[in-house]
Design a protein around this motif. Sequence first.
Motif, mmCIF file in Angstrom:
data_model
loop_
_atom_site.group_PDB
_atom_site.id
_atom_site.type_symbol
_atom_site.label_atom_id
_atom_site.label_comp_id
_atom_site.label_asym_id
_atom_site.label_seq_id
_atom_site.Cartn_x
_atom_site.Cartn_y
_atom_site.Cartn_z
ATOM 1 N N UNK A 171 124.513 -94.751 -87.153
ATOM 2 C CA UNK A 171 125.948 -94.590 -87.332
ATOM 3 C C UNK A 171 126.163 -93.936 -88.696
ATOM 4 N N UNK A 172 126.805 -92.770 -88.695
ATOM 5 C CA UNK A 172 126.915 -91.958 -89.909
ATOM 6 C C UNK A 172 128.305 -92.103 -90.509
ATOM 7 N N UNK A 173 128.369 -92.557 -91.756
ATOM 8 C CA UNK A 173 129.674 -92.804 -92.354
ATOM 9 C C UNK A 173 129.715 -92.573 -93.846
ATOM 10 N N UNK A 204 131.438 -91.437 -88.043
ATOM 11 C CA UNK A 204 131.492 -90.353 -87.066
ATOM 12 C C UNK A 204 131.163 -90.856 -85.662
ATOM 13 N N UNK A 205 132.033 -90.510 -84.704
ATOM 14 C CA UNK A 205 131.757 -90.823 -83.302
ATOM 15 C C UNK A 205 130.915 -89.743 -82.635
ATOM 16 N N UNK A 206 131.031 -88.524 -83.132
ATOM 17 C CA UNK A 206 130.388 -87.373 -82.495
ATOM 18 C C UNK A 206 130.193 -86.275 -83.537
ATOM 19 N N UNK A 207 129.759 -85.101 -83.072
ATOM 20 C CA UNK A 207 129.491 -84.019 -84.020
ATOM 21 C C UNK A 207 130.758 -83.581 -84.741
ATOM 22 N N UNK A 208 131.892 -83.566 -84.036
ATOM 23 C CA UNK A 208 133.154 -83.202 -84.685
ATOM 24 C C UNK A 208 133.484 -84.187 -85.797
ATOM 25 N N UNK A 216 130.033 -94.413 -80.366
ATOM 26 C CA UNK A 216 129.303 -93.399 -81.125
ATOM 27 C C UNK A 216 128.271 -92.728 -80.229
ATOM 28 N N UNK A 217 128.259 -91.412 -80.232
ATOM 29 C CA UNK A 217 127.285 -90.667 -79.440
ATOM 30 C C UNK A 217 125.867 -90.940 -79.931
ATOM 31 N N UNK A 253 123.172 -85.093 -83.782
ATOM 32 C CA UNK A 253 122.522 -83.889 -84.314
ATOM 33 C C UNK A 253 121.744 -83.095 -83.264
ATOM 34 N N UNK A 254 121.863 -83.451 -81.991
ATOM 35 C CA UNK A 254 120.972 -82.872 -80.986
ATOM 36 C C UNK A 254 121.082 -81.361 -80.868
ATOM 37 N N UNK A 255 122.260 -80.789 -81.115
ATOM 38 C CA UNK A 255 122.452 -79.347 -80.964
ATOM 39 C C UNK A 255 122.384 -78.601 -82.299
#
Length: 285
Positions: free
Chosen positions: A59-61, A83-87, A271-272, A276-278
């Motif tokens: 979980x990135x915060x 962050x929930x996702x890349x956005x 959270x996805x 960073x997958x893409x």
Amino acid sequence: MDLHRHDECSSFDGFGKPRELAELAKELGHTALGLSNHGNTNNLVQHYFACKEFGIKPILGVEGYFLPKYKEQHRGYHLCLFAKNHQGYHNLNVLQYEGEKIKYYNPIWTFDMLEKYHDGLICSSACIAGYLAQCLKDDKMEMARKFVSKMVDIFGDDFYIEIQPYKISEEGLQERVNVAAIKLAKKMGVKCIMTSDSHRGAKEDFPTYLKMHEIAGHDLEHIRGTYKERYMPSDEELVQRFIKMHKSDFKASEDLARGMINNLFEIENRVEEDIFKDLKQTLPK
């Protein structure tokens, strides 16, 4: 899940490297691990890959600094974003960049900035140094209510009120703020989460943690009084801490505590898995 947490990139405040903290989280049974260093997104990439190595969700915060409107000579109140996702990860970095333009010691976020860049983000009210906690500390209930209402307008059900079951150097203050926050959350229909605000990994690291603060010239009596319990706990330890702290304040203290832990899992599920997958790693030439 240990959500609100710091590592060595919270300068002279957090202790521990991403890999060793992820390994400890796995040993404690956590299925996800957050990182929310003070005022920076440093180590989020390292944290991401360390969590992946040990099979837990990263979980990135950031624990940033908030003011309703910017004013000079104010360092801001703490506020956590995840962050929930890349956005959301992109917006974390944009908010840090924009905050640097109006910083006072720290990058500052305002309501206007949060409204503009809230997409993909989960927000929590942070610790005793947060805006909400300071309003409750000073019995400014209308200001607290307006703040919560505004944050719900911006983040919807992605806004949570943090409850932290540890003692701080000012006796009885954390307990009093917890009770007021829980009552306000119930009245306004906002969910609470229980967080450790951990600043190190193992309980036994406290002497080293103290030495770090001594090098920084910090008040060691305050550190002993406020940070002794800020190691990474299991979910069950958090529950038991809350029961011990608030058994006289709430009849169903255990049910209340476990409900706040369940809300952490709700965040984990939002959270996805692979933010960073893409993305491709680009190193300087």
